[in-house]
Design a protein around this motif. Structure first.
Motif, PDB file in Angstrom:
ATOM      1  N   THR A   1       0.839  -1.191   0.000  1.00 47.76           N
ATOM      2  CA  THR A   1       0.000   0.000   0.000  1.00 47.76           C
ATOM      3  C   THR A   1       0.879   1.248   0.000  1.00 47.76           C
ATOM      4  O   THR A   1       1.799   1.364   0.820  1.00 47.76           O
ATOM      5  N   TYR A   2       0.591   2.172  -0.887  1.00 48.83           N
ATOM      6  CA  TYR A   2       1.349   3.421  -0.980  1.00 48.83           C
ATOM      7  C   TYR A   2       0.537   4.561  -0.375  1.00 48.83           C
ATOM      8  O   TYR A   2      -0.653   4.728  -0.679  1.00 48.83           O
ATOM      9  N   VAL A   3       1.174   5.337   0.501  1.00 57.34           N
ATOM     10  CA  VAL A   3       0.547   6.510   1.122  1.00 57.34           C
ATOM     11  C   VAL A   3       1.529   7.668   1.013  1.00 57.34           C
ATOM     12  O   VAL A   3       2.710   7.520   1.334  1.00 57.34           O
ATOM     13  N   ARG A   4       1.065   8.803   0.582  1.00 58.38           N
ATOM     14  CA  ARG A   4       1.902  10.004   0.497  1.00 58.38           C
ATOM     15  C   ARG A   4       1.631  10.902   1.693  1.00 58.38           C
ATOM     16  O   ARG A   4       0.469  11.159   2.041  1.00 58.38           O
ATOM     17  N   GLU A   5       2.708  11.374   2.340  1.00 60.23           N
ATOM     18  CA  GLU A   5       2.605  12.322   3.457  1.00 60.23           C
ATOM     19  C   GLU A   5       3.514  13.501   3.143  1.00 60.23           C
ATOM     20  O   GLU A   5       4.729  13.370   3.114  1.00 60.23           O
ATOM     21  N   ASP A   6       2.928  14.666   2.906  1.00 62.68           N
ATOM     22  CA  ASP A   6       3.708  15.811   2.443  1.00 62.68           C
ATOM     23  C   ASP A   6       4.384  16.595   3.564  1.00 62.68           C
ATOM     24  O   ASP A   6       5.285  17.397   3.297  1.00 62.68           O
ATOM     25  N   THR A   7       3.969  16.407   4.796  1.00 57.81           N
ATOM     26  CA  THR A   7       4.644  17.086   5.906  1.00 57.81           C
ATOM     27  C   THR A   7       5.917  16.333   6.251  1.00 57.81           C
ATOM     28  O   THR A   7       5.875  15.151   6.593  1.00 57.81           O
ATOM     29  N   PRO A   8       7.081  16.986   6.159  1.00 57.57           N
ATOM     30  CA  PRO A   8       8.334  16.267   6.417  1.00 57.57           C
ATOM     31  C   PRO A   8       8.500  15.900   7.884  1.00 57.57           C
ATOM     32  O   PRO A   8       8.036  16.612   8.775  1.00 57.57           O
ATOM     33  N   GLY A   9       9.157  14.777   8.118  1.00 55.79           N
ATOM     34  CA  GLY A   9       9.426  14.332   9.485  1.00 55.79           C
ATOM     35  C   GLY A   9       9.090  12.866   9.659  1.00 55.79           C
ATOM     36  O   GLY A   9       8.006  12.418   9.256  1.00 55.79           O
ATOM     37  N   LEU A  10      10.015  12.131  10.253  1.00 52.45           N
ATOM     38  CA  LEU A  10       9.813  10.690  10.401  1.00 52.45           C
ATOM     39  C   LEU A  10       8.644  10.372  11.322  1.00 52.45           C
ATOM     40  O   LEU A  10       7.883   9.435  11.061  1.00 52.45           O
TER      41      LEU A  10
ATOM     42  N   ARG B   1       8.391  22.279  16.907  1.00 46.61           N
ATOM     43  CA  ARG B   1       7.008  22.517  17.363  1.00 46.61           C
ATOM     44  C   ARG B   1       6.442  23.802  16.757  1.00 46.61           C
ATOM     45  O   ARG B   1       5.269  23.843  16.344  1.00 46.61           O
ATOM     46  N   LEU B   2       7.270  24.828  16.691  1.00 50.99           N
ATOM     47  CA  LEU B   2       6.795  26.080  16.100  1.00 50.99           C
ATOM     48  C   LEU B   2       6.464  25.892  14.626  1.00 50.99           C
ATOM     49  O   LEU B   2       5.462  26.414  14.131  1.00 50.99           O
ATOM     50  N   ARG B   3       7.301  25.130  13.930  1.00 49.92           N
ATOM     51  CA  ARG B   3       7.024  24.880  12.508  1.00 49.92           C
ATOM     52  C   ARG B   3       5.773  24.054  12.311  1.00 49.92           C
ATOM     53  O   ARG B   3       5.013  24.271  11.363  1.00 49.92           O
ATOM     54  N   MET B   4       5.553  23.083  13.210  1.00 52.83           N
ATOM     55  CA  MET B   4       4.346  22.285  13.102  1.00 52.83           C
ATOM     56  C   MET B   4       3.095  23.153  13.305  1.00 52.83           C
ATOM     57  O   MET B   4       2.102  23.021  12.597  1.00 52.83           O
ATOM     58  N   ARG B   5       3.171  24.062  14.276  1.00 55.33           N
ATOM     59  CA  ARG B   5       2.039  24.956  14.477  1.00 55.33           C
ATOM     60  C   ARG B   5       1.818  25.865  13.287  1.00 55.33           C
ATOM     61  O   ARG B   5       0.669  26.122  12.887  1.00 55.33           O
ATOM     62  N   GLY B   6       2.925  26.344  12.704  1.00 53.38           N
ATOM     63  CA  GLY B   6       2.800  27.189  11.523  1.00 53.38           C
ATOM     64  C   GLY B   6       2.190  26.447  10.361  1.00 53.38           C
ATOM     65  O   GLY B   6       1.362  26.989   9.614  1.00 53.38           O
ATOM     66  N   ALA B   7       2.564  25.160  10.204  1.00 56.32           N
ATOM     67  CA  ALA B   7       2.025  24.348   9.107  1.00 56.32           C
ATOM     68  C   ALA B   7       0.529  24.119   9.306  1.00 56.32           C
ATOM     69  O   ALA B   7      -0.242  24.121   8.342  1.00 56.32           O
TER      70      ALA B   7
END
Length: 455
Positions: free
Chosen positions: A187-196, A448-454
């Motif tokens: 199964t292929y899933v795309r996740e555009d937000t970077p981060g493991l 965390r700040l970048r995640m909130r901004g996203a």
């Protein structure tokens, strides 16, 4: 230290009928060249089960299997309770592991493999493993991913699926690989937000298995890996996480050998059970020494337990400013939620370490940053653990100092041997690890700040 002095090692896989029995098979690590002569690092199995590692020199014309078997037998037949020269607490003879390295079971009632290898220990239950999902997060490494997927499709587990999470890809190579070569099987899933950690959470959300296993795109999984990693869940309803053995697939560059010499990803061969209700006596920093529990390239969680613990912290992991720590955070989160964690060497993957000196520098810095980033994440998301962490802080600082210390070559032992830091670690890498530890909380805050901004 002249890093170019480190000589390449062949990596082999040796299987013995018993500690003093004949050789059943001898082969190179998956995809590697045959080990003929020279320095050889070998996994030693007892009838297929990982039991020890050895490092030896094979003279020209000698039988490498017999040379390595002769080196392995004393390790496999050491009397119960006799520790290695590197130190460690003696064990109860009734619970001595097949290959003692000064390791002890984390709970007194957790028997390990007997010294003669004749019985089946408690970390390989006879019950049928639960339905499983395997999540592989990847980014723009289609060639490596194909090698990993080939091994994952060759598992002896009776019921599982594979989910590939394509994390912030810069090309369509991974999507095309899955569609063209593995269509209908992966199964292929795309996740555009970077981060493991984000990618792992996405995989967890799409997984349909009772147990969700996570591995990386740069591993080759042993055929019994998934069964060994998931079967313990069927035998222990309080189990929230299982981790497994990670060995190097190649040791051909100085960077690869230094990483493995620093401890690599190996956690030894004795089964361990970590129970928050019965903290291990030999780990006074428990549960904050999460690096001893396992590594993200080889871990599985009961799906609902991981979700109940809040999943992975998306501001941790490779691909974020935190640089790492996503797996460590998840281990502590599951333990803090009251679940148990088991380590078993039966669940084996072969890891392709990065090859260049710059790769190693990046990893050293990332390990330091990931350690303190995960601790910061734990306190931010689980403030109730602050008193316990403060109580362990003095010992923790000493532990961190020793773990990252510069070491001259001391000789002896095997690269990556758990609990035996007898190999060199250059001063430059020691400094990078410590700089990373200082940066970790800052990196986590940035992430965390970048995640909130996203959002």
């Amino acid at each position: 230290m002249n890093r170019n002095r480190t000589q390449a090692l062949s990596v082999a896989d040796l299987d013995l009928a018993s500690p003093d029995g004949p050789v059943l098979s001898f082969r190179p690590a998956p995809g590697g060249p045959p080990a003929v002569a020279g320095d050889v690092y070998a996994l030693v199995r007892l009838r297929g089960r990982p039991a020890a590692t050895v490092l030896g020199h094979v003279p020209e014309g000698a039988d490498p299997a017999e040379v390595l078997a002769a080196l392995a037998r004393p390790r496999l037949t050491r009397p119960a309770g006799e520790p290695e020269a590197s130190g460690g607490e003696p064990e109860d003879p009734a619970s001595a592991p097949a290959a003692s390295a000064g390791e002890t079971a984390a709970s007194a009632n957790e028997p390990a493999a007997p010294a003669n290898g004749s019985a089946v220990p408690s970390d390989r239950p006879e019950s049928v493993p639960p339905r499983a999902s395997v999540v592989v997060a990847t980014r723009d490494r289609a060639d490596q991913l194909a090698r990993a997927l080939d091994s994952l499709l060759d598992q002896d587990h009776p019921d599982y699926e594979i989910v590939v999470v394509d994390n912030a890809p810069r090309s369509s190579d991974t999507e095309q690989l899955v569609a063209n070569k593995y269509g209908g099987r992966v199964t292929y899933v795309r996740e555009d937000t970077p981060g493991l950690a984000v990618a792992h959470n996405t995989g967890l959300a799409h997984a349909r298995g009772e147990v969700v296993a996570f591995t990386d795109d740069d591993v080759v999984a042993d055929p019994h890996w998934l069964t060994a990693l998931t079967a313990p869940f069927a035998a222990d309803p309080r189990l929230g996480c299982v981790t497994g053995l990670i060995l190097p697939a190649r040791l051909r560059t100085p960077a690869q050998i230094l990483l493995e010499s620093h401890g690599g990803f190996a956690k030894g061969f004795a089964p361990r059970l970590y129970d928050p209700l019965r903290p291990p006596a030999d780990e006074p920093l428990f549960p904050f020494t999460a690096g001893s529990f396992g590594s993200g390239a080889n871990m599985a969680f009961r799906a609902w337990a991981l979700k109940a613990a809040g999943g992975f912290d998306p501001a941790t992991g490779t691909g974020t400013a935190a640089r790492g720590g996503d797996d460590l955070y998840a281990f502590v989160a599951v333990l803090s939620a009251g679940f148990r964690l088991r380590y078993t060497a039966d669940a084996l993957v072969w890891h392709h370490h990065r090859e260049t000196w710059q790769d190693l520098r990046n990893q050293a810095y990332g390990y330091g940053a990931g350690l303190t980033a995960y601790l910061t994440a734990t306190l931010v998301r689980r403030p109730a653990l602050l008193p316990a962490l403060l109580a362990r802080l003095p010992r923790g600082l000493v532990y961190a100092k020793n773990m990252t210390a510069h070491r001259e070559a001391a000789g002896g032992g095997v690269p990556g041997e758990h609990g035996a830091p007898t190999h060199p670690w250059p001063r430059s890498l020691s400094r990078l690890e410590r700089r990373g530890m200082i940066y970790g909380p800052i990196g986590y805050a940035k992430a965390r700040l970048r995640m909130r901004g996203a959002r």
